[in-house]
Design a protein around this motif. Structure first.
Motif, PDB file in Angstrom:
ATOM      1  N   ILE A  16       0.835  -1.205   0.000  1.00 35.41           N
ATOM      2  CA  ILE A  16       0.000   0.000   0.000  1.00 35.41           C
ATOM      3  C   ILE A  16       0.869   1.255   0.000  1.00 35.41           C
ATOM      4  CG2 ILE A  16      -1.771   1.315   1.238  1.00 35.41           C
ATOM      5  CD1 ILE A  16      -2.820  -1.266   0.009  1.00 35.41           C
ATOM      6  N   LEU A  17       1.933   1.245   0.798  1.00 33.87           N
ATOM      7  CA  LEU A  17       2.803   2.413   0.887  1.00 33.87           C
ATOM      8  C   LEU A  17       3.454   2.729  -0.459  1.00 33.87           C
ATOM      9  CD1 LEU A  17       4.156   4.600   2.613  1.00 33.87           C
ATOM     10  CD2 LEU A  17       5.877   2.912   3.252  1.00 33.87           C
ATOM     11  N   VAL A  18       4.128   1.749  -1.032  1.00 31.80           N
ATOM     12  CA  VAL A  18       4.810   1.972  -2.308  1.00 31.80           C
ATOM     13  C   VAL A  18       3.795   2.168  -3.439  1.00 31.80           C
ATOM     14  CG1 VAL A  18       6.363   0.939  -4.018  1.00 31.80           C
ATOM     15  CG2 VAL A  18       6.890   0.760  -1.578  1.00 31.80           C
ATOM     16  N   GLY A  19       2.769   1.338  -3.460  1.00 31.56           N
ATOM     17  CA  GLY A  19       1.746   1.467  -4.504  1.00 31.56           C
ATOM     18  C   GLY A  19       1.052   2.811  -4.457  1.00 31.56           C
ATOM     19  N   GLY A  20       0.694   3.266  -3.270  1.00 27.57           N
ATOM     20  CA  GLY A  20       0.040   4.562  -3.133  1.00 27.57           C
ATOM     21  C   GLY A  20       0.935   5.705  -3.571  1.00 27.57           C
ATOM     22  N   LEU A  21       2.215   5.605  -3.240  1.00 22.58           N
ATOM     23  CA  LEU A  21       3.149   6.654  -3.659  1.00 22.58           C
ATOM     24  C   LEU A  21       3.337   6.666  -5.173  1.00 22.58           C
ATOM     25  CD1 LEU A  21       5.808   6.462  -0.799  1.00 22.58           C
ATOM     26  CD2 LEU A  21       3.997   8.167  -1.112  1.00 22.58           C
ATOM     27  N   VAL A  22       3.357   5.497  -5.788  1.00 20.87           N
ATOM     28  CA  VAL A  22       3.482   5.417  -7.253  1.00 20.87           C
ATOM     29  C   VAL A  22       2.234   6.015  -7.912  1.00 20.87           C
ATOM     30  CG1 VAL A  22       3.537   3.818  -9.221  1.00 20.87           C
ATOM     31  CG2 VAL A  22       5.096   3.485  -7.287  1.00 20.87           C
ATOM     32  N   VAL A  23       1.062   5.644  -7.410  1.00 17.71           N
ATOM     33  CA  VAL A  23      -0.182   6.196  -7.963  1.00 17.71           C
ATOM     34  C   VAL A  23      -0.193   7.718  -7.795  1.00 17.71           C
ATOM     35  CG1 VAL A  23      -2.707   6.259  -7.747  1.00 17.71           C
ATOM     36  CG2 VAL A  23      -1.493   4.074  -7.620  1.00 17.71           C
ATOM     37  N   CYS A  27      -0.350  10.388 -10.899  1.00 14.47           N
ATOM     38  CA  CYS A  27      -1.441  11.366 -10.965  1.00 14.47           C
ATOM     39  C   CYS A  27      -0.907  12.796 -10.891  1.00 14.47           C
ATOM     40  CB  CYS A  27      -2.448  11.117  -9.848  1.00 14.47           C
ATOM     41  SG  CYS A  27      -3.394   9.591 -10.054  1.00 14.47           S
ATOM     42  N   LEU A  28       0.108  13.019 -10.075  1.00 17.76           N
ATOM     43  CA  LEU A  28       0.700  14.348  -9.964  1.00 17.76           C
ATOM     44  C   LEU A  28       1.307  14.791 -11.295  1.00 17.76           C
ATOM     45  CD1 LEU A  28       1.556  16.771  -8.194  1.00 17.76           C
ATOM     46  CD2 LEU A  28       3.654  15.499  -7.698  1.00 17.76           C
ATOM     47  N   VAL A  29       2.077  13.913 -11.910  1.00  8.87           N
ATOM     48  CA  VAL A  29       2.690  14.243 -13.205  1.00  8.87           C
ATOM     49  C   VAL A  29       1.613  14.498 -14.252  1.00  8.87           C
ATOM     50  CG1 VAL A  29       4.103  13.315 -15.098  1.00  8.87           C
ATOM     51  CG2 VAL A  29       4.876  13.091 -12.725  1.00  8.87           C
ATOM     52  N   SER A  30       0.581  13.681 -14.250  1.00  8.22           N
ATOM     53  CA  SER A  30      -0.510  13.854 -15.202  1.00  8.22           C
ATOM     54  C   SER A  30      -1.208  15.201 -14.977  1.00  8.22           C
ATOM     55  CB  SER A  30      -1.507  12.705 -15.067  1.00  8.22           C
ATOM     56  OG  SER A  30      -2.526  12.813 -16.014  1.00  8.22           O
ATOM     57  N   GLY A  31      -1.460  15.546 -13.732  1.00  8.05           N
ATOM     58  CA  GLY A  31      -2.089  16.829 -13.422  1.00  8.05           C
ATOM     59  C   GLY A  31      -1.206  18.004 -13.797  1.00  8.05           C
ATOM     60  N   LEU A  32       0.097  17.882 -13.546  1.00  8.42           N
ATOM     61  CA  LEU A  32       1.022  18.953 -13.908  1.00  8.42           C
ATOM     62  C   LEU A  32       1.104  19.149 -15.417  1.00  8.42           C
ATOM     63  CD1 LEU A  32       3.907  18.348 -11.351  1.00  8.42           C
ATOM     64  CD2 LEU A  32       2.274  20.258 -11.383  1.00  8.42           C
ATOM     65  N   ASN A  33       0.818  18.097 -16.153  1.00  2.00           N
ATOM     66  CA  ASN A  33       0.778  18.188 -17.620  1.00  2.00           C
ATOM     67  C   ASN A  33      -0.581  18.666 -18.127  1.00  2.00           C
ATOM     68  OD1 ASN A  33       3.428  17.465 -18.323  1.00  2.00           O
ATOM     69  ND2 ASN A  33       2.969  15.318 -17.919  1.00  2.00           N
ATOM     70  N   GLY A  34      -1.479  19.028 -17.195  1.00  3.51           N
ATOM     71  CA  GLY A  34      -2.776  19.577 -17.562  1.00  3.51           C
ATOM     72  C   GLY A  34      -3.813  18.568 -17.994  1.00  3.51           C
ATOM     73  N   GLY A  38      -7.649  10.271 -16.646  1.00  4.98           N
ATOM     74  CA  GLY A  38      -7.752   9.429 -17.830  1.00  4.98           C
ATOM     75  C   GLY A  38      -7.777   7.964 -17.435  1.00  4.98           C
ATOM     76  N   ARG A  39      -7.731   7.134 -18.443  1.00  2.48           N
ATOM     77  CA  ARG A  39      -7.800   5.695 -18.206  1.00  2.48           C
ATOM     78  C   ARG A  39      -6.706   5.229 -17.245  1.00  2.48           C
ATOM     79  NH1 ARG A  39      -8.629   2.303 -23.284  1.00  2.48           N
ATOM     80  NH2 ARG A  39     -10.766   2.865 -22.791  1.00  2.48           N
ATOM     81  N   GLY A  40      -5.485   5.720 -17.426  1.00  2.00           N
ATOM     82  CA  GLY A  40      -4.365   5.288 -16.580  1.00  2.00           C
ATOM     83  C   GLY A  40      -4.520   5.704 -15.131  1.00  2.00           C
ATOM     84  N   THR A  41      -4.810   6.988 -14.903  1.00  2.63           N
ATOM     85  CA  THR A  41      -4.911   7.466 -13.521  1.00  2.63           C
ATOM     86  C   THR A  41      -6.123   6.873 -12.808  1.00  2.63           C
ATOM     87  OG1 THR A  41      -6.021   9.470 -14.321  1.00  2.63           O
ATOM     88  CG2 THR A  41      -3.652   9.615 -13.906  1.00  2.63           C
ATOM     89  N   VAL A  42      -7.225   6.741 -13.527  1.00  5.09           N
ATOM     90  CA  VAL A  42      -8.425   6.164 -12.920  1.00  5.09           C
ATOM     91  C   VAL A  42      -8.211   4.679 -12.625  1.00  5.09           C
ATOM     92  CG1 VAL A  42     -10.852   5.590 -13.356  1.00  5.09           C
ATOM     93  CG2 VAL A  42     -10.006   7.888 -13.853  1.00  5.09           C
ATOM     94  N   PHE A 104      -5.271  15.984  -9.575  1.00  3.84           N
ATOM     95  CA  PHE A 104      -4.547  16.306  -8.336  1.00  3.84           C
ATOM     96  C   PHE A 104      -5.255  15.716  -7.118  1.00  3.84           C
ATOM     97  CE2 PHE A 104      -2.930  20.055 -10.848  1.00  3.84           C
ATOM     98  CZ  PHE A 104      -1.613  19.596 -10.917  1.00  3.84           C
ATOM     99  N   VAL A 105      -6.583  15.701  -7.140  1.00  2.45           N
ATOM    100  CA  VAL A 105      -7.342  15.085  -6.038  1.00  2.45           C
ATOM    101  C   VAL A 105      -7.004  13.599  -5.950  1.00  2.45           C
ATOM    102  CG1 VAL A 105      -9.662  14.481  -5.221  1.00  2.45           C
ATOM    103  CG2 VAL A 105      -9.190  16.796  -6.052  1.00  2.45           C
ATOM    104  N   LEU A 106      -6.908  12.933  -7.094  1.00  2.12           N
ATOM    105  CA  LEU A 106      -6.511  11.517  -7.105  1.00  2.12           C
ATOM    106  C   LEU A 106      -5.113  11.356  -6.506  1.00  2.12           C
ATOM    107  CD1 LEU A 106      -7.736  10.368 -10.651  1.00  2.12           C
ATOM    108  CD2 LEU A 106      -8.862   9.976  -8.437  1.00  2.12           C
ATOM    109  N   ALA A 107      -4.207  12.270  -6.829  1.00  5.06           N
ATOM    110  CA  ALA A 107      -2.842  12.210  -6.302  1.00  5.06           C
ATOM    111  C   ALA A 107      -2.832  12.378  -4.786  1.00  5.06           C
ATOM    112  CB  ALA A 107      -1.972  13.280  -6.960  1.00  5.06           C
ATOM    113  N   VAL A 108      -3.576  13.345  -4.302  1.00  4.87           N
ATOM    114  CA  VAL A 108      -3.616  13.592  -2.849  1.00  4.87           C
ATOM    115  C   VAL A 108      -4.243  12.404  -2.124  1.00  4.87           C
ATOM    116  CG1 VAL A 108      -4.655  15.043  -1.056  1.00  4.87           C
ATOM    117  CG2 VAL A 108      -3.589  16.091  -3.055  1.00  4.87           C
ATOM    118  N   ALA A 109      -5.297  11.838  -2.671  1.00  3.08           N
ATOM    119  CA  ALA A 109      -5.944  10.678  -2.043  1.00  3.08           C
ATOM    120  C   ALA A 109      -4.987   9.494  -1.988  1.00  3.08           C
ATOM    121  CB  ALA A 109      -7.211  10.298  -2.805  1.00  3.08           C
TER     122      ALA A 109
END
Length: 136
Positions: A16-23, A27-34, A38-42, A104-109
């Protein structure tokens, strides 16, 4: 066991720790790219959701078989209930408002679920608990 040892980080907690950090990072990189969710982050957030439900099930199984946390049971379950709801609520948000901010909400969660899973393991092992002393 009240030391600062990392021996409380068992395999499910590390997943959970490593998986959550990877997710969170994806998500952070995806959000920073605007990008909106999408399918990957969801999909990654759904995988995390399933994993945290299983993680809570592991702790439920431990308690049903007679094991008990070294820390407060109420605190353990407050963390577990929270991490079970976090990814799902973030996914609902992402569905209702598909903007880059939802990514970004997905990243924070995901980040929060990862950190809270580590804290759950600490509560179980009694790491960071204040020793009982004489009442003042």
């Amino acid at each position: 066991m009240t030391g600062a040892s990392s021996s409380y980080l068992d395999a499910p907690t590390l997943v959970i720790l490593v998986g959550g950090l990877v997710v969170a990072l994806v998500c952070l990189v995806s959000g920073l790219n605007g990008r909106p969710p999408g399918r990957g982050t969801v999909t990654l957030t759904w995988v995390l959701q399933v994993a945290v439900v299983g993680y809570a099930g592991i702790y439920l199984g431990r308690q049903l078989t007679g094991a008990a946390p070294q820390g407060p049971t109420w605190e353990l379950w407050a963390y577990l209930v929270t991490i079970v709801f976090l990814p799902g609520l973030a996914l609902l948000w992402a569905r209702e408002e598909p903007t880059r901010w939802s990514t970004f909400v997905l990243a924070v969660a995901a980040f929060t679920a990862a950190v809270m899973a580590a804290r759950t393991a600490q509560i179980w092992a009694g790491v960071g608990m204040m020793p009982a002393g004489p009442a003042s």
